[in-house]
Design a protein around this motif. Structure first.
Motif, mmCIF file in Angstrom:
data_model
loop_
_atom_site.group_PDB
_atom_site.id
_atom_site.type_symbol
_atom_site.label_atom_id
_atom_site.label_comp_id
_atom_site.label_asym_id
_atom_site.label_seq_id
_atom_site.Cartn_x
_atom_site.Cartn_y
_atom_site.Cartn_z
ATOM 1 N N SER A 407 0.831 -1.206 0.000
ATOM 2 C CA SER A 407 0.000 0.000 0.000
ATOM 3 C C SER A 407 0.863 1.253 0.000
ATOM 4 O O SER A 407 0.538 2.248 -0.666
ATOM 5 N N THR A 408 1.981 1.224 0.741
ATOM 6 C CA THR A 408 2.887 2.381 0.758
ATOM 7 C C THR A 408 3.512 2.582 -0.610
ATOM 8 O O THR A 408 3.604 3.720 -1.110
ATOM 9 N N VAL A 412 3.264 5.962 -3.078
ATOM 10 C CA VAL A 412 4.441 6.672 -3.579
ATOM 11 C C VAL A 412 4.468 6.646 -5.105
ATOM 12 O O VAL A 412 4.781 7.652 -5.752
ATOM 13 N N VAL A 413 4.124 5.506 -5.692
ATOM 14 C CA VAL A 413 4.120 5.389 -7.139
ATOM 15 C C VAL A 413 3.063 6.297 -7.760
ATOM 16 O O VAL A 413 3.317 6.992 -8.743
ATOM 17 N N LYS A 414 1.864 6.309 -7.187
ATOM 18 C CA LYS A 414 0.807 7.171 -7.719
ATOM 19 C C LYS A 414 1.218 8.633 -7.691
ATOM 20 O O LYS A 414 0.961 9.392 -8.621
ATOM 21 N N ASP A 520 12.724 4.279 0.604
ATOM 22 C CA ASP A 520 11.682 5.305 0.588
ATOM 23 C C ASP A 520 10.286 4.730 0.404
ATOM 24 O O ASP A 520 9.300 5.420 0.622
ATOM 25 N N ALA A 521 10.195 3.468 -0.026
ATOM 26 C CA ALA A 521 8.870 2.931 -0.365
ATOM 27 C C ALA A 521 8.561 1.592 0.277
ATOM 28 O O ALA A 521 7.394 1.244 0.420
ATOM 29 N N ASN A 522 9.575 0.840 0.664
ATOM 30 C CA ASN A 522 9.320 -0.502 1.205
ATOM 31 C C ASN A 522 9.109 -0.435 2.702
ATOM 32 O O ASN A 522 9.982 -0.796 3.491
ATOM 33 N N VAL A 523 7.945 0.051 3.096
ATOM 34 C CA VAL A 523 7.652 0.262 4.509
ATOM 35 C C VAL A 523 6.713 -0.792 5.067
ATOM 36 O O VAL A 523 6.862 -1.251 6.187
#
Length: 524
Positions: A407-408, A412-414, A520-523
């Motif tokens: 979901s994180t 971030v991608v969107k 930055d994104a793999n949370v």
């Protein structure tokens, strides 16, 4: 938007210092008695996780390597042996600036600017008649005394300037110093306008290192006769200045990405990056809904055939097709799958995905999205989309068939896709072991390959203004990228878990790459 409070600044600074050194830039101003030796500012040393000591190598944009010894004298790090010759080779003067980025293994990329914010053409353009500086391993002491480039005369400089001006804008860097009354409008330096090929856009988009974008108007300032015919950053500039708390003496470096978009690197007066422009906020602002591409994009009425503008690029194994693979193909795929196993689940796709990509495509009509015609000498089956991919199309991007974003990562991608504002789909790919380690390859899913990839074997990948040549295999029906991909992945320090977004430019020979670091994104 207001600048961050002191607590936020301390938090940003903490996270910035813990970033890999390869993700950091720093800027050094030539001041004082710098010609024989130069002290590395303490603010930069403290931000670097590694201790900068011993022999390092500086690589300029034209590929020349220079060995420099960094010594520790009275607790200060100082460029010593080899530095004097480097200064002479590029005729460094007071007010010139060097922008460094660590590559690993004691090597740094260096961009050289003069005091007007223009790149030194001699550090970018290769003159075949000037002997090149060659890397000679651990011989910095010899390089400091004997590896000398010819001193360039006025004609040589004119030749270099001429060929630099002829470079594409995507191959140029521009530096701007915050000075004077810049808080609400800022005059674009004449040196930048002279170096920019063609007319400067009347609206630009600045994208910071943490993927935030800011639209800036460019207008002609006629309020004062002395400013007649001057172009200025106007609408939106004041908000950009306030957001990052830019002050007199701060510096921004602009890297043109095409389509009126610039990457921007923001430095304070000490030459340190502004952490706020680098660190990704774990709680991003709400994502605005963008115009969807349509949920039934795989039907026959949502893309029309015309030259496309900007385009994504595929990274991992993609969509399966209906035709069964041969036994040999399956064996080859199983071997590839083994190489893709790592701490994350590998993406395994039947190798039939890589066959039958070339053929005619029927026109489909939609929201300004454009197909690239490919030859019709091979009959191929239409690729299928998974339910998650159909959902992604509404947000303007697509991943490989078995890529599952958290979901994180989706948020971030969107946000990143919105910043890019492409008229066609963005391909989003998570880096797996087979992408960043041997055997180093990159595969396009059928769906994307059938719609946007022609038969051209050679392309360029572009990241932060630097282009890397890559090539697809000759005489093959697949679009598996091997040649050149290893250099690109290693040269940009791609790691497992990084998320890459790829766009194809209108010339159909260059793909712009955006990287979201894994941390930055793999949370989730």
């Amino acid at each position: 938007m207001c600048t961050s409070c002191e607590s936020c600044k301390r938090r940003d600074e903490y996270f910035y210092r813990n970033l890999d050194d390869e993700k950091k830039y720093f800027l050094v101003l030539m001041i004082g008695d710098f010609r024989d030796e130069m002290i590395i500012p303490e603010e930069l040393v403290q931000r670097f996780k590694r201790d900068i000591l011993g022999e390092i190598k500086l690589e300029t944009r034209n590929g020349d390597n220079h060995a420099i010894v960094v010594a520790k004298i009275q607790e200060k790090r100082i460029f010593t042996v080899g530095w004097r010759q480097f200064v002479a080779n590029y005729d460094l003067q007071i007010g010139d600036l060097l922008m460094f980025r660590y590559k690993g293994n004691s090597q740094f990329n260096v961009i050289i600017f003069d005091k007007l914010g223009r790149e030194k053409a001699s550090s970018v353009v290769l003159d075949p008649f000037i002997p090149r500086v060659q890397d000679r391993g651990n011989e910095a002491h010899e390089i400091g005394s004997s590896e000398k480039m010819d001193v360039q005369c006025g004609r040589c400089n004119n030749w270099l300037e001429y060929h630099y001006a002829d470079l594409d804008n995507e191959n140029k860097y521009f530096l701007m110093l915050m000075m004077g009354d810049f808080q609400y409008e800022m005059i674009i330096p004449e040196g930048i306008l002279e170096r920019f090929k063609g007319e400067f856009p009347r609206e630009i988009k600045l994208e910071t290192q943490n993927r935030r974008s800011y639209k800036i108007g460019v207008a002609e300032n006629k309020l004062d006769t002395c400013y007649n015919q001057k172009l200025v950053f106007s609408v939106g500039w004041g908000e950009f200045i306030e957001t990052f708390g830019l002050q007199t003496g701060d510096i921004i470096v602009l890297i043109y990405n095409g389509n009126s978009q610039f990457s921007v690197i923001i430095f304070d007066k000490h030459g340190c990056e502004k952490a706020l422009s680098v660190i990704v906020d774990p709680v991003p602002p709400p994502v605005q809904e963008r115009r969807p591409y349509g949920t039934d994009i795989v039907k026959s009425s949502h893309f029309h055939s015309q030259p496309m503008q900007r385009q994504p690029f595929i990274v991992v194994n993609g969509l399966p097709v209906e035709s069964p693979p041969t036994e040999g193909q399956w064996r080859a795929q199983l071997e590839m799958d083994k190489s893709c196993q790592g701490s994350m689940a590998a993406i395994n796709t039947p190798p039939s995905e890589s066959s039958g990509l070339r053929g005619s495509l029927s026109s489909e009509h939609g929201h300004g999205v454009r197909d690239v015609p490919v030859s019709s000498n091979i009959v191929k089956r239409k690729a299928k989309l998974s339910s998650s991919q159909k959902e992604q199309l509404r947000d303007g991007y697509i991943t490989a068939h078995k890529t599952k974003l958290t979901s994180t990562q989706k948020d971030v991608v969107k946000q990143k896709v919105q910043c890019i504002e492409s008229k066609i789909l963005i391909f989003v790919a998570v880096m797996y072991k087979c992408n960043v380690e041997s055997p180093f390859f990159l595969t396009f899913p059928n769906y994307y390959a059938q719609k946007y990839l022609g038969e051209e074997a050679r392309m360029h990948l572009e990241l932060l203004g630097v282009k890397w040549q890559v090539r697809f295999p000759d005489n093959r029906g697949d679009k598996k990228l091997k040649h050149g991909w290893r250099k690109f992945a290693q040269g940009n320090n791609l790691k497992m878990g990084d998320i890459c977004l790829f766009e194809l430019l209108s010339n159909q020979s260059t793909m712009v790459v955006y990287v979201i670091p894994a941390n930055d994104a793999n949370v989730d």
